[in-house]
Design a protein around this motif. Structure first.
Motif, PDB file in Angstrom:
ATOM      1  N   LYS A  27       0.824  -1.210   0.000  1.00  0.00           N
ATOM      2  CA  LYS A  27       0.000   0.000   0.000  1.00  0.00           C
ATOM      3  C   LYS A  27       0.850   1.250   0.000  1.00  0.00           C
ATOM      4  CE  LYS A  27      -3.917   2.053   2.475  1.00  0.00           C
ATOM      5  NZ  LYS A  27      -4.825   1.919   3.651  1.00  0.00           N
ATOM      6  N   TYR A  28       1.914   1.242   0.816  1.00  0.00           N
ATOM      7  CA  TYR A  28       2.775   2.417   0.932  1.00  0.00           C
ATOM      8  C   TYR A  28       4.217   2.016   0.615  1.00  0.00           C
ATOM      9  CZ  TYR A  28      -1.246   4.090   3.602  1.00  0.00           C
ATOM     10  OH  TYR A  28      -2.506   4.435   4.001  1.00  0.00           O
ATOM     11  N   GLY A  29       4.767   2.556  -0.456  1.00  0.00           N
ATOM     12  CA  GLY A  29       6.130   2.206  -0.821  1.00  0.00           C
ATOM     13  C   GLY A  29       6.771   3.214  -1.740  1.00  0.00           C
ATOM     14  N   LEU A  30       8.089   3.177  -1.777  1.00  0.00           N
ATOM     15  CA  LEU A  30       8.894   4.013  -2.655  1.00  0.00           C
ATOM     16  C   LEU A  30       9.824   3.112  -3.450  1.00  0.00           C
ATOM     17  CD1 LEU A  30       9.956   6.802  -0.105  1.00  0.00           C
ATOM     18  CD2 LEU A  30       8.030   6.891  -1.709  1.00  0.00           C
ATOM     19  N   ARG A  31      10.154   3.542  -4.664  1.00  0.00           N
ATOM     20  CA  ARG A  31      11.099   2.784  -5.498  1.00  0.00           C
ATOM     21  C   ARG A  31      12.163   3.756  -5.992  1.00  0.00           C
ATOM     22  NH1 ARG A  31      10.207  -2.025  -9.829  1.00  0.00           N
ATOM     23  NH2 ARG A  31      10.216  -3.151  -7.848  1.00  0.00           N
ATOM     24  N   PHE A  32      13.418   3.462  -5.635  1.00  0.00           N
ATOM     25  CA  PHE A  32      14.525   4.350  -5.954  1.00  0.00           C
ATOM     26  C   PHE A  32      15.431   3.749  -7.034  1.00  0.00           C
ATOM     27  CE2 PHE A  32      13.390   5.512  -1.586  1.00  0.00           C
ATOM     28  CZ  PHE A  32      13.277   6.891  -1.707  1.00  0.00           C
ATOM     29  N   GLU A  33      15.947   4.619  -7.882  1.00  0.00           N
ATOM     30  CA  GLU A  33      16.935   4.219  -8.877  1.00  0.00           C
ATOM     31  C   GLU A  33      18.313   4.207  -8.222  1.00  0.00           C
ATOM     32  OE1 GLU A  33      16.883   5.293 -13.371  1.00  0.00           O
ATOM     33  OE2 GLU A  33      17.976   6.897 -12.351  1.00  0.00           O
ATOM     34  N   ILE A  34      19.081   3.159  -8.449  1.00  0.00           N
ATOM     35  CA  ILE A  34      20.380   3.018  -7.794  1.00  0.00           C
ATOM     36  C   ILE A  34      21.537   3.257  -8.755  1.00  0.00           C
ATOM     37  CG2 ILE A  34      21.882   1.447  -6.516  1.00  0.00           C
ATOM     38  CD1 ILE A  34      19.420   2.474  -4.955  1.00  0.00           C
ATOM     39  N   ILE A 203      14.027   8.944  -7.015  1.00  0.00           N
ATOM     40  CA  ILE A 203      12.855   8.113  -7.286  1.00  0.00           C
ATOM     41  C   ILE A 203      12.854   7.692  -8.755  1.00  0.00           C
ATOM     42  CG2 ILE A 203      10.332   8.171  -7.485  1.00  0.00           C
ATOM     43  CD1 ILE A 203      10.282   9.842  -4.940  1.00  0.00           C
ATOM     44  N   LEU A 204      12.544   6.436  -8.985  1.00  0.00           N
ATOM     45  CA  LEU A 204      12.531   5.907 -10.339  1.00  0.00           C
ATOM     46  C   LEU A 204      11.434   6.600 -11.145  1.00  0.00           C
ATOM     47  CD1 LEU A 204      14.179   3.631 -11.755  1.00  0.00           C
ATOM     48  CD2 LEU A 204      12.222   2.130 -11.353  1.00  0.00           C
ATOM     49  N   ASP A 205      11.809   7.239 -12.238  1.00  0.00           N
ATOM     50  CA  ASP A 205      10.861   8.027 -13.026  1.00  0.00           C
ATOM     51  C   ASP A 205       9.676   7.200 -13.510  1.00  0.00           C
ATOM     52  OD1 ASP A 205      12.166  10.435 -12.754  1.00  0.00           O
ATOM     53  OD2 ASP A 205      13.378  10.194 -14.568  1.00  0.00           O
ATOM     54  N   TYR A 206       9.915   5.927 -13.808  1.00  0.00           N
ATOM     55  CA  TYR A 206       8.848   5.060 -14.311  1.00  0.00           C
ATOM     56  C   TYR A 206       7.677   4.975 -13.328  1.00  0.00           C
ATOM     57  CZ  TYR A 206       6.569   0.896 -16.201  1.00  0.00           C
ATOM     58  OH  TYR A 206       5.649   0.012 -16.722  1.00  0.00           O
ATOM     59  N   ASP A 207       7.987   5.058 -12.026  1.00  0.00           N
ATOM     60  CA  ASP A 207       6.957   4.917 -10.986  1.00  0.00           C
ATOM     61  C   ASP A 207       6.654   6.237 -10.278  1.00  0.00           C
ATOM     62  OD1 ASP A 207       6.662   1.936 -11.066  1.00  0.00           O
ATOM     63  OD2 ASP A 207       8.786   2.042 -10.565  1.00  0.00           O
ATOM     64  N   ARG A 208       7.189   7.336 -10.775  1.00  0.00           N
ATOM     65  CA  ARG A 208       7.072   8.603 -10.057  1.00  0.00           C
ATOM     66  C   ARG A 208       5.618   9.072  -9.900  1.00  0.00           C
ATOM     67  NH1 ARG A 208      10.233  12.564  -8.317  1.00  0.00           N
ATOM     68  NH2 ARG A 208      12.112  11.616  -9.192  1.00  0.00           N
ATOM     69  N   VAL A 209       4.819   8.961 -10.950  1.00  0.00           N
ATOM     70  CA  VAL A 209       3.432   9.424 -10.860  1.00  0.00           C
ATOM     71  C   VAL A 209       2.681   8.647  -9.784  1.00  0.00           C
ATOM     72  CG1 VAL A 209       1.230   9.589 -12.081  1.00  0.00           C
ATOM     73  CG2 VAL A 209       3.350  10.232 -13.243  1.00  0.00           C
ATOM     74  N   GLN A 210       2.857   7.334  -9.766  1.00  0.00           N
ATOM     75  CA  GLN A 210       2.180   6.508  -8.754  1.00  0.00           C
ATOM     76  C   GLN A 210       2.660   6.886  -7.348  1.00  0.00           C
ATOM     77  OE1 GLN A 210       2.380   2.279  -9.478  1.00  0.00           O
ATOM     78  NE2 GLN A 210       1.879   1.755  -7.363  1.00  0.00           N
ATOM     79  N   ILE A 211       3.950   7.115  -7.197  1.00  0.00           N
ATOM     80  CA  ILE A 211       4.491   7.468  -5.886  1.00  0.00           C
ATOM     81  C   ILE A 211       4.014   8.843  -5.448  1.00  0.00           C
ATOM     82  CG2 ILE A 211       6.649   8.040  -4.683  1.00  0.00           C
ATOM     83  CD1 ILE A 211       7.963   5.769  -6.344  1.00  0.00           C
ATOM     84  N   ASP A 212       4.040   9.818  -6.348  1.00  0.00           N
ATOM     85  CA  ASP A 212       3.558  11.154  -6.004  1.00  0.00           C
ATOM     86  C   ASP A 212       2.101  11.114  -5.583  1.00  0.00           C
ATOM     87  OD1 ASP A 212       6.023  12.263  -6.567  1.00  0.00           O
ATOM     88  OD2 ASP A 212       5.462  12.979  -8.570  1.00  0.00           O
TER      89      ASP A 212
END
Length: 218
Positions: A27-34, A203-212
């Motif tokens: 439900k709550y998560g972040l995905r970062f580019e390494i 933050i990984l751009d691919y998932d940025r909209v979902q994370i925002d």
């Protein structure tokens, strides 16, 4: 020794099963580019970024006094007995305390219901941050898909590995899935707020909209 993982996951993550792509299951998560996209893995600038980002994120999620479960899942064929007989290098090489290693819990189960020949060897170690050589371990995870002396499953070409750091105290889970990215999930969205603000550029751009949307919606 009592296994705290499953009651913890049931109570705080609705029984979520630890699997790859935690970000998409929680439900709550972040995905970062390494790593740096398109740059050779062994490029010095790339290696520095991988070390800096994994260390910064880990230090932000784990405090010295936190109770941690260091979980290693080794996915392999049922007939491969090699990894059943001893833990992986994770605990031998990256845990400083031999006394702590005696607390290791082992389980065997089948994740892939559609493939009865595949099994997962799970190792669970209750510990604290100070006993983990976490900088070295995080870099070893980042190297896993490349020929390198630190490969955790060297000599076991048909096996795969996932390593999860579960913060029992802060109810957060850290999963560096490979050199490309890292998932961090939490029971409480507000525990991700400082990560979201301080490391927003990662933050990984691919998932940025979902994370925002997740972070900014009530």
């Amino acid at each position: 020794m009592q296994n705290k993982l499953y009651p913890f996951m049931q109570n705080h993550f609705d029984g979520l099963v630890l699997r790859s792509s935690l970000f998409y299951s929680s439900k709550y998560g972040l995905r970062f580019e390494i790593s740096i996209p398109g740059v050779d893995h062994l490029n010095k600038r790339n290696l520095k970024q991988m070390k800096d980002r994994t260390t910064c994120l880990f230090d932000h999620v784990f405090y010295d006094s936190d109770e941690i479960l260091l979980i290693t899942d080794v996915h392999t064929m049922k007939l491969d007995r090699f990894l059943e007989k001893r833990p992986t290098k994770v605990y031998q090489k990256y845990i400083r305390s031999k006394d702590t290693r005696y607390k290791l819990i082992y389980e065997l189960f089948n994740f892939e219901e559609e493939d009865e020949d595949m099994v997962t060897h799970r190792f669970i170690l209750p510990c604290q941050k100070h006993v983990i050589r976490y900088q070295q371990l995080l870099m070893a995870i980042s190297y896993e898909d490349f020929p390198h002396p630190t490969q955790l499953l060297k000599g076991s070409q048909h096996a795969g590995i996932d390593i999860y750091f579960v913060n029992v105290t802060r109810k957060m889970i850290f999963h560096l899935y490979d050199d490309r990215g890292c998932d961090i999930i939490a029971f409480d969205k507000e525990d991700l707020r400082s990560l979201y603000r301080e490391f927003n550029d990662w933050i990984l751009d691919y998932d940025r909209v979902q994370i925002d949307n997740m972070m900014n919606n009530q």
